[in-house]
Design a protein around this motif. Structure first.
Motif, short mmCIF file in Angstrom:
data_model
loop_
_atom_site.label_atom_id
_atom_site.label_comp_id
_atom_site.label_asym_id
_atom_site.label_seq_id
_atom_site.Cartn_x
_atom_site.Cartn_y
_atom_site.Cartn_z
N ASP A 179 0.82 -1.21 0.00
CA ASP A 179 0.00 0.00 0.00
C ASP A 179 0.85 1.26 0.00
OD1 ASP A 179 -2.32 -1.46 0.01
OD2 ASP A 179 -2.61 -1.37 2.17
N GLU A 180 1.90 1.24 0.80
CA GLU A 180 2.74 2.44 0.92
C GLU A 180 4.16 2.05 1.28
OE1 GLU A 180 2.82 6.75 3.32
OE2 GLU A 180 1.67 5.06 4.11
N LEU A 181 5.11 2.68 0.65
CA LEU A 181 6.52 2.59 1.01
C LEU A 181 7.00 4.02 1.16
CD1 LEU A 181 9.13 0.96 1.45
CD2 LEU A 181 9.52 1.06 -1.03
N GLY A 182 7.28 4.43 2.38
CA GLY A 182 7.60 5.82 2.64
C GLY A 182 8.67 5.98 3.69
N THR A 208 6.60 -5.87 -5.16
CA THR A 208 7.80 -5.04 -5.01
C THR A 208 7.46 -3.57 -5.23
OG1 THR A 208 8.40 -5.31 -7.35
CG2 THR A 208 9.34 -6.89 -5.78
N LYS A 209 8.29 -2.73 -4.62
CA LYS A 209 8.13 -1.29 -4.77
C LYS A 209 9.47 -0.63 -4.49
CE LYS A 209 4.38 1.95 -4.08
NZ LYS A 209 3.04 2.14 -3.41
N ARG A 210 9.73 0.48 -5.19
CA ARG A 210 10.99 1.21 -5.02
C ARG A 210 10.69 2.69 -4.79
NH1 ARG A 210 16.21 0.51 -6.28
NH2 ARG A 210 15.82 -1.41 -7.48
N ILE A 211 11.48 3.30 -3.92
CA ILE A 211 11.42 4.74 -3.75
C ILE A 211 12.84 5.31 -3.77
CG2 ILE A 211 9.26 4.75 -2.43
CD1 ILE A 211 11.01 5.19 0.11
N TYR A 212 12.91 6.62 -4.03
CA TYR A 212 14.17 7.35 -3.97
C TYR A 212 14.05 8.45 -2.93
CZ TYR A 212 15.55 5.16 -8.41
OH TYR A 212 15.89 4.27 -9.40
N ILE A 213 15.15 8.73 -2.26
CA ILE A 213 15.21 9.83 -1.31
C ILE A 213 16.42 10.68 -1.66
CG2 ILE A 213 15.33 10.53 1.11
CD1 ILE A 213 14.30 7.77 1.88
N ASP A 214 16.20 11.98 -1.90
CA ASP A 214 17.28 12.91 -2.18
C ASP A 214 17.67 13.64 -0.90
OD1 ASP A 214 17.64 12.55 -5.01
OD2 ASP A 214 15.67 13.47 -5.25
N ILE A 215 18.88 14.16 -0.88
CA ILE A 215 19.32 14.90 0.29
C ILE A 215 18.44 16.12 0.53
CG2 ILE A 215 21.01 16.29 -0.97
CD1 ILE A 215 22.81 16.06 1.55
N SER A 216 17.86 16.65 -0.54
CA SER A 216 16.96 17.80 -0.38
C SER A 216 15.69 17.42 0.38
CB SER A 216 16.60 18.38 -1.74
OG SER A 216 15.97 17.40 -2.56
N ASP A 217 15.33 16.14 0.38
CA ASP A 217 14.13 15.69 1.08
C ASP A 217 14.33 15.64 2.59
OD1 ASP A 217 12.79 15.26 -1.36
OD2 ASP A 217 13.62 13.24 -1.54
N VAL A 218 15.58 15.60 3.04
CA VAL A 218 15.87 15.47 4.47
C VAL A 218 16.80 16.58 4.96
CG1 VAL A 218 15.49 12.99 4.50
CG2 VAL A 218 17.77 13.85 3.96
#
Length: 375
Positions: free
Chosen positions: A121-124, A288-298
């Motif tokens: 349902d969610e990958l966050g 399966t599910k994939r996400i990306y996290i950028d340094i700007s997000d944190v």
């Protein structure tokens, strides 16, 4: 007080357990069989407890998937100890995995009943004072109540000293794109065991199950990070196996920790069922599910990499642009050119160097962009 402390510590003696009767080189089978797509099975052997070597892989084995109607599908060894099978199989059929080793030993799994996993349902992720927590949410049903998650992490990092220069054939030049060592990818492909029983929750809904905690200052969020999560619905027997393995791996060490438990899976020797075998093979359709996290997000996200703590450029040591001087500075391979120095008229005066371990990110990762990577 001193007397009590002396009595406590004087009673401590080294304990060396007798492990002579424990068998070594036990078969270890790991993997999951997909009813649609590629299935991967890895074979290896255990090593003695005090051994420092990694588990030896088992190559040359013959792996087959069998069904109750005498159907048979053969795995292909794609690399040493790693076996692959592509196919489409009925979720209503039962199957067995058969393993034949060089030397004649034959192993089989108990009957495998495929279980279809619901979608993720969610990958966050959440940012808090401890770092970044990555979580997954899903909803189980009557057929899928027990869940096992695996994941693969990839992230970009940079070395302690950024350089586009290379010493080659007695001279210093700018690196081509495929030679760059100032940006690399690193990965974590052997993560912890994450389980959950959906029946514990109202409406079988699992909300924000923590998968990974990225601590503050981690290099994983230096620039860009990606995680792909694989969700598998498994049987209660498989869940119990993985829970024991998790406890043996994560909960051992404290005085209140549980004692190590015997790990027996669903694989057995056809001619000698008393032989210990480690592993539990499940079958079904994963999600399966994939996400990306950028340094700007944190942001802000300060980064600390211990390997680069004392890295720097030696600006007090100018290396003249002569072949002899360049060879003496960079010919051994322990240093690399990091900066160039020009006169006001544009003529090159010399170069500054830095330790190779501070400049070359490929010593800790790969400068080859992963095929799936998105900018």
């Amino acid at each position: 007080m001193i007397l009590v402390l002396l009595m406590m510590f004087s009673c401590r003696d080294p304990f060396e357990p007798d492990l002579s009767d424990i068998p070594v080189e036990v078969l270890v089978a790991e993997g999951y069989i997909e009813i649609q797509g590629e299935s991967i099975i890895r074979l290896s052997k255990t090593v003695p407890v005090r051994s420092t070597q990694s588990s030896p892989v088992i190559s040359g084995a013959k792996l087959s998937l069998l069904d109750s109607n005498n159907g048979r599908w053969e795995f292909v060894e794609k690399e040493e100890g790693v076996y692959s099978l592509n196919g489409n199989f009925s979720p209503s059929e039962t199957y067995q995995l058969q393993i034949e080793l060089i030397g004649g030993k034959v192993y089989k799994t108990e009957n495998l009943q495929p279980i279809i996993s619901p979608e993720i349902d969610e990958l966050g992720f959440l940012r808090d004072q401890n770092g970044v927590e990555i979580f997954v949410s899903t909803k189980g049903d009557e057929q899928a109540q027990y869940f096992l998650w695996s994941y693969q992490e990839y992230w970009i990092f940079r070395p302690g000293v950024i350089s586009r220069l290379i010493y080659n054939d007695g001279e210093v030049r700018f690196r081509d794109t495929d030679e760059r060592i100032d940006l690399c990818w690193k990965n974590n492909l052997n993560p912890k065991i994450v389980l959950q029983n959906a029946a514990r929750f109202e409406d079988n809904r699992i909300l924000q199950r923590e998968l990974v905690l990225i601590p503050n200052n981690s290099e994983k969020l230096t620039q860009r990070y990606s995680i792909e999560v694989m969700q598998m619905a498994i049987s209660q027997e498989a869940f119990d196996f993985w829970e024991i393995l998790r406890k043996n791996s994560d909960d051992i060490g404290g005085i209140f920790s549980p004692l190590p438990s015997l790990i027996r899976g669903n694989i057995y020797n056809v001619t000698d069922e008393s032989e210990p075998v480690i592993g539990y093979i499940s079958m079904g359709k994963s999600a399966t599910k994939r996400i990306y996290i950028d340094i700007s997000d944190v942001f802000p996200w300060p980064v600390f990499i211990p390997e680069y703590e004392f890295c720097g450029i030696s600006f007090q040591d100018t290396i003249p642009p002569t072949k002899q001087a360049l060879f003496e500075a960079f010919g051994k391979g322990d240093r690399m050119p990091a900066r160039d120095l020009y006169a006001s008229n544009g003529e090159i005066i010399g170069y500054f160097g830095a330790p190779t371990q501070c400049v070359d990110c490929t010593l800790r990762g790969s400068n080859v962009r992963p095929e799936f990577w998105e900018d």
